[in-house]
Design a protein around this motif. Structure first.
Motif, PDB file in Angstrom:
ATOM      1  N   THR A   1       1.020  -1.239  -0.149  1.00  0.00           N
ATOM      2  CA  THR A   1      -0.056   0.114  -0.158  1.00  0.00           C
ATOM      3  C   THR A   1       0.909   1.371   0.011  1.00  0.00           C
ATOM      4  O   THR A   1       2.013   1.107   0.383  1.00  0.00           O
ATOM      5  CB  THR A   1      -0.924   0.073   1.255  1.00  0.00           C
ATOM      6  N   ARG A   2       0.180   2.484  -0.447  1.00  0.00           N
ATOM      7  CA  ARG A   2       0.852   3.745  -0.317  1.00  0.00           C
ATOM      8  C   ARG A   2      -0.027   4.754  -0.251  1.00  0.00           C
ATOM      9  O   ARG A   2      -1.315   4.691  -0.683  1.00  0.00           O
ATOM     10  CB  ARG A   2       1.694   3.874  -1.668  1.00  0.00           C
ATOM     11  N   LYS A   3       0.150   5.731   0.712  1.00  0.00           N
ATOM     12  CA  LYS A   3      -0.959   6.745   1.077  1.00  0.00           C
ATOM     13  C   LYS A   3      -0.856   7.776  -0.134  1.00  0.00           C
ATOM     14  O   LYS A   3       0.355   8.070  -0.853  1.00  0.00           O
ATOM     15  CB  LYS A   3      -0.574   7.416   2.391  1.00  0.00           C
ATOM     16  N   ILE A   4      -2.039   8.349  -0.530  1.00  0.00           N
ATOM     17  CA  ILE A   4      -2.154   9.443  -1.391  1.00  0.00           C
ATOM     18  C   ILE A   4      -2.719  10.546  -0.571  1.00  0.00           C
ATOM     19  O   ILE A   4      -3.660  10.548   0.105  1.00  0.00           O
ATOM     20  CB  ILE A   4      -3.125   9.250  -2.410  1.00  0.00           C
ATOM     21  N   LYS A   5      -2.040  11.703  -0.740  1.00  0.00           N
ATOM     22  CA  LYS A   5      -2.088  12.934   0.186  1.00  0.00           C
ATOM     23  C   LYS A   5      -2.610  14.326  -0.699  1.00  0.00           C
ATOM     24  O   LYS A   5      -2.105  14.243  -1.840  1.00  0.00           O
ATOM     25  CB  LYS A   5      -0.945  13.315   0.848  1.00  0.00           C
TER      26      LYS A   5
ATOM     27  N   VAL B   1      -2.402  16.137   3.860  1.00  0.00           N
ATOM     28  CA  VAL B   1      -3.620  15.090   4.420  1.00  0.00           C
ATOM     29  C   VAL B   1      -3.944  13.619   3.606  1.00  0.00           C
ATOM     30  O   VAL B   1      -4.187  13.921   2.566  1.00  0.00           O
ATOM     31  CB  VAL B   1      -4.947  15.829   4.848  1.00  0.00           C
ATOM     32  N   THR B   2      -3.934  12.754   4.230  1.00  0.00           N
ATOM     33  CA  THR B   2      -4.116  11.451   3.505  1.00  0.00           C
ATOM     34  C   THR B   2      -5.706  11.296   3.251  1.00  0.00           C
ATOM     35  O   THR B   2      -6.419  11.514   3.885  1.00  0.00           O
ATOM     36  CB  THR B   2      -3.920  10.164   4.323  1.00  0.00           C
ATOM     37  N   VAL B   3      -5.928  11.256   1.705  1.00  0.00           N
ATOM     38  CA  VAL B   3      -7.248  11.104   1.104  1.00  0.00           C
ATOM     39  C   VAL B   3      -7.691   9.761   0.611  1.00  0.00           C
ATOM     40  O   VAL B   3      -8.698   9.542   0.602  1.00  0.00           O
ATOM     41  CB  VAL B   3      -7.387  12.198   0.036  1.00  0.00           C
ATOM     42  N   ASP B   4      -6.529   9.261   0.351  1.00  0.00           N
ATOM     43  CA  ASP B   4      -6.949   7.813  -0.289  1.00  0.00           C
ATOM     44  C   ASP B   4      -5.432   6.783  -0.266  1.00  0.00           C
ATOM     45  O   ASP B   4      -4.446   7.226   0.330  1.00  0.00           O
ATOM     46  CB  ASP B   4      -7.339   7.828  -1.820  1.00  0.00           C
ATOM     47  N   GLU B   5      -5.880   5.569  -0.384  1.00  0.00           N
ATOM     48  CA  GLU B   5      -4.514   4.591  -0.482  1.00  0.00           C
ATOM     49  C   GLU B   5      -4.515   3.759  -1.541  1.00  0.00           C
ATOM     50  O   GLU B   5      -5.644   3.219  -1.628  1.00  0.00           O
ATOM     51  CB  GLU B   5      -4.711   3.917   1.050  1.00  0.00           C
ATOM     52  N   GLU B   6      -3.293   3.640  -2.264  1.00  0.00           N
ATOM     53  CA  GLU B   6      -3.227   2.836  -3.135  1.00  0.00           C
ATOM     54  C   GLU B   6      -2.983   1.164  -2.553  1.00  0.00           C
ATOM     55  O   GLU B   6      -2.397   1.077  -1.630  1.00  0.00           O
ATOM     56  CB  GLU B   6      -1.818   2.926  -4.043  1.00  0.00           C
ATOM     57  N   SER B   7      -3.788   0.328  -3.097  1.00  0.00           N
ATOM     58  CA  SER B   7      -3.652  -1.081  -2.671  1.00  0.00           C
ATOM     59  C   SER B   7      -3.227  -1.873  -4.004  1.00  0.00           C
ATOM     60  O   SER B   7      -4.076  -1.701  -4.867  1.00  0.00           O
ATOM     61  CB  SER B   7      -4.856  -1.715  -2.042  1.00  0.00           C
TER      62      SER B   7
ATOM     63  N   GLY C   1       8.205   2.507  -3.394  1.00  0.00           N
ATOM     64  CA  GLY C   1       7.580   3.209  -2.131  1.00  0.00           C
ATOM     65  C   GLY C   1       6.223   2.365  -1.490  1.00  0.00           C
ATOM     66  O   GLY C   1       5.695   3.231  -0.497  1.00  0.00           O
ATOM     67  N   HIS C   2       5.785   1.501  -2.018  1.00  0.00           N
ATOM     68  CA  HIS C   2       4.775   0.812  -1.358  1.00  0.00           C
ATOM     69  C   HIS C   2       5.225  -0.080  -0.269  1.00  0.00           C
ATOM     70  O   HIS C   2       6.171  -0.910  -0.338  1.00  0.00           O
ATOM     71  CB  HIS C   2       3.881  -0.057  -2.476  1.00  0.00           C
ATOM     72  N   ILE C   3       4.130  -0.150   0.649  1.00  0.00           N
ATOM     73  CA  ILE C   3       4.502  -0.622   2.129  1.00  0.00           C
ATOM     74  C   ILE C   3       3.954  -2.172   2.106  1.00  0.00           C
ATOM     75  O   ILE C   3       2.961  -2.399   1.683  1.00  0.00           O
ATOM     76  CB  ILE C   3       4.297   0.017   3.280  1.00  0.00           C
ATOM     77  N   LEU C   4       4.975  -3.129   2.404  1.00  0.00           N
ATOM     78  CA  LEU C   4       4.525  -4.466   2.441  1.00  0.00           C
ATOM     79  C   LEU C   4       3.340  -4.593   3.628  1.00  0.00           C
ATOM     80  O   LEU C   4       3.725  -4.207   5.006  1.00  0.00           O
ATOM     81  CB  LEU C   4       5.530  -5.405   2.860  1.00  0.00           C
TER      82      LEU C   4
ATOM     83  N   PHE D   1      -0.146  -4.693  -9.806  1.00  0.00           N
ATOM     84  CA  PHE D   1      -1.485  -4.894 -10.149  1.00  0.00           C
ATOM     85  C   PHE D   1      -2.508  -3.972  -9.147  1.00  0.00           C
ATOM     86  O   PHE D   1      -2.182  -4.147  -8.098  1.00  0.00           O
ATOM     87  CB  PHE D   1      -2.011  -6.371 -10.111  1.00  0.00           C
ATOM     88  N   ASP D   2      -3.545  -3.570  -9.840  1.00  0.00           N
ATOM     89  CA  ASP D   2      -4.427  -3.112  -8.903  1.00  0.00           C
ATOM     90  C   ASP D   2      -5.391  -3.906  -8.087  1.00  0.00           C
ATOM     91  O   ASP D   2      -5.845  -4.711  -8.734  1.00  0.00           O
ATOM     92  CB  ASP D   2      -5.307  -2.005  -9.870  1.00  0.00           C
ATOM     93  N   ALA D   3      -5.273  -3.714  -6.939  1.00  0.00           N
ATOM     94  CA  ALA D   3      -6.067  -4.963  -6.027  1.00  0.00           C
ATOM     95  C   ALA D   3      -7.529  -4.420  -5.711  1.00  0.00           C
ATOM     96  O   ALA D   3      -8.123  -5.223  -5.536  1.00  0.00           O
ATOM     97  CB  ALA D   3      -5.420  -4.747  -4.546  1.00  0.00           C
ATOM     98  N   GLU D   4      -7.739  -3.241  -6.368  1.00  0.00           N
ATOM     99  CA  GLU D   4      -9.336  -2.647  -6.543  1.00  0.00           C
ATOM    100  C   GLU D   4     -10.090  -3.010  -5.194  1.00  0.00           C
ATOM    101  O   GLU D   4     -10.866  -3.636  -4.878  1.00  0.00           O
ATOM    102  CB  GLU D   4      -9.906  -3.534  -7.364  1.00  0.00           C
ATOM    103  N   LEU D   5      -9.233  -2.174  -4.056  1.00  0.00           N
ATOM    104  CA  LEU D   5      -9.874  -2.394  -2.629  1.00  0.00           C
ATOM    105  C   LEU D   5     -10.257  -0.879  -2.355  1.00  0.00           C
ATOM    106  O   LEU D   5      -9.516   0.049  -2.703  1.00  0.00           O
ATOM    107  CB  LEU D   5      -8.861  -2.775  -1.649  1.00  0.00           C
ATOM    108  N   ALA D   6     -11.367  -0.629  -1.722  1.00  0.00           N
ATOM    109  CA  ALA D   6     -11.806   0.775  -1.179  1.00  0.00           C
ATOM    110  C   ALA D   6     -10.885   1.149  -0.117  1.00  0.00           C
ATOM    111  O   ALA D   6     -10.270   0.212   0.467  1.00  0.00           O
ATOM    112  CB  ALA D   6     -13.292   0.686  -0.809  1.00  0.00           C
ATOM    113  N   PHE D   7     -10.983   2.359   0.179  1.00  0.00           N
ATOM    114  CA  PHE D   7     -10.206   3.034   1.232  1.00  0.00           C
ATOM    115  C   PHE D   7     -10.379   2.438   2.565  1.00  0.00           C
ATOM    116  O   PHE D   7     -11.732   2.341   2.970  1.00  0.00           O
ATOM    117  CB  PHE D   7     -10.452   4.613   1.049  1.00  0.00           C
ATOM    118  N   ARG D   8      -9.410   1.897   3.185  1.00  0.00           N
ATOM    119  CA  ARG D   8      -9.384   1.313   4.605  1.00  0.00           C
ATOM    120  C   ARG D   8     -10.227   0.104   4.402  1.00  0.00           C
ATOM    121  O   ARG D   8     -10.532  -0.456   5.618  1.00  0.00           O
ATOM    122  CB  ARG D   8     -10.155   2.412   5.476  1.00  0.00           C
ATOM    123  N   ALA D   9     -10.210  -0.624   3.187  1.00  0.00           N
ATOM    124  CA  ALA D   9     -11.117  -2.054   3.196  1.00  0.00           C
ATOM    125  C   ALA D   9      -9.978  -3.004   3.330  1.00  0.00           C
ATOM    126  O   ALA D   9      -9.075  -2.833   2.642  1.00  0.00           O
ATOM    127  CB  ALA D   9     -11.912  -2.176   2.074  1.00  0.00           C
TER     128      ALA D   9
END
Length: 277
Positions: A105-109, A114-120, A146-149, A204-212
């Motif tokens: 994951t990686r946070k989108i600010k 301010v974190t508004v979304d998160e890439e999964s 830069g994506h975190i395990l 690959f895009d995991a297609e997960l909603a924010f905080r899901a």
């Protein structure tokens, strides 16, 4: 005109297949890359059934004449074959043996930080680095992008201080000196990987909603016998020999259809000359 349509549609699909082969060859040294295989399908066909009854006598073929419209590139299927394992002896390098993906994951600010979304994202690239992350206020394992395990619950793996003597078991248990308790690296099973959208950087895009959490959509790959190998990386499953032979076939198919376009143009030119006389 139909011959021109058939040949041009085939040439368009062959060009896309050539692009796919070129992409495979360019990623032959990419860690964890899975090659794609071009698959063609037939376009719509037309049936002419207005034939005289006399033509139907002693006929072995079905009634009517089927006129095709050529072929096109239907899809590029993901080849999930296991790549060869390369020993690196780096403790933060991890290879997946079996069908499964790491979730990173990686946070989108926004402009105000301010974190508004998160890439999964899903990846097979297990080349992780340990460094300090200000947002997590601790040390994390991250990819080159830069994506975190994450662990088996989809939460970022964070250490309060640098860890030493890292040990990763085949079942994903991560332990090291100074850790209060081991954590488990998450590896997830995707039922239909062809539906995964490639977003670059071997992700690959995991297609997960924010905080899901990933449990809402995917299952743990450990249940299917997937294991991890520490100190190793999975090489690309691209075969130079196979891709070069595919390249030769694509070139011959393109030349054939290009010649068919030229012959069709000559035939129409002859028909126009006869009509003008």
């Amino acid at each position: 005109m139909q011959s021109l349509n058939i040949s041009t549609s085939a040439m368009r699909g062959i060009q896309q297949a050539l692009d796919n082969t070129a992409n495979n060859l360019s990623n032959i040294d990419t860690i964890g890359y899975k090659r794609r295989v071009a698959s063609f399908s037939e376009l719509l066909t037309d049936s002419m059934n207005e034939q005289p009854a006399a033509d139907n006598k002693n006929r072995n073929s079905p009634v009517g004449i089927r006129i095709g419209s050529g072929a096109h590139l239907a899809m590029t299927k993901l080849d999930l074959g296991q790549g060869s394992l390369k020993q690196t002896d780096v403790p933060t390098d991890v290879a997946i043996e079996g069908d499964g993906y790491f979730l990173v994951t990686r946070k989108i600010k926004d402009a105000n930080n301010v974190t508004v979304d998160e890439e999964s994202r899903f990846t097979r690239n297990g080349s992780f680095k340990l460094s300090f992350d200000q947002d997590e206020n601790g040390y994390v394992l991250h990819t080159s992008s830069g994506h975190i395990l994450t662990d088996d619950s989809g939460t970022n793996i964070v250490f309060p201080e640098p860890v030493k003597n890292i040990s990763i078991s085949p079942d994903g248990a991560f332990s090291a000196d100074g850790m209060p308790a081991p954590v488990k690296i998450g590896v997830w099973n995707v039922e239909n990987p062809d539906q995964l959208k490639q977003v670059g950087e071997n992700l690959f895009d995991a297609e997960l909603a924010f905080r899901a959490g990933p449990q809402s959509k995917y299952t743990s790959a450990y249940d299917n016998g997937v294991t991890l190998l520490q100190g190793a990386l999975e090489s690309s499953n691209v075969s130079m020999t196979e891709e070069m032979s595919q390249l030769v076939n694509i070139q011959r198919a393109y030349q054939l259809n290009s010649r068919a376009v030229g012959i069709s143009d000559q035939m129409m030119g002859i028909a126009n000359q006869l009509r003008s006389r």
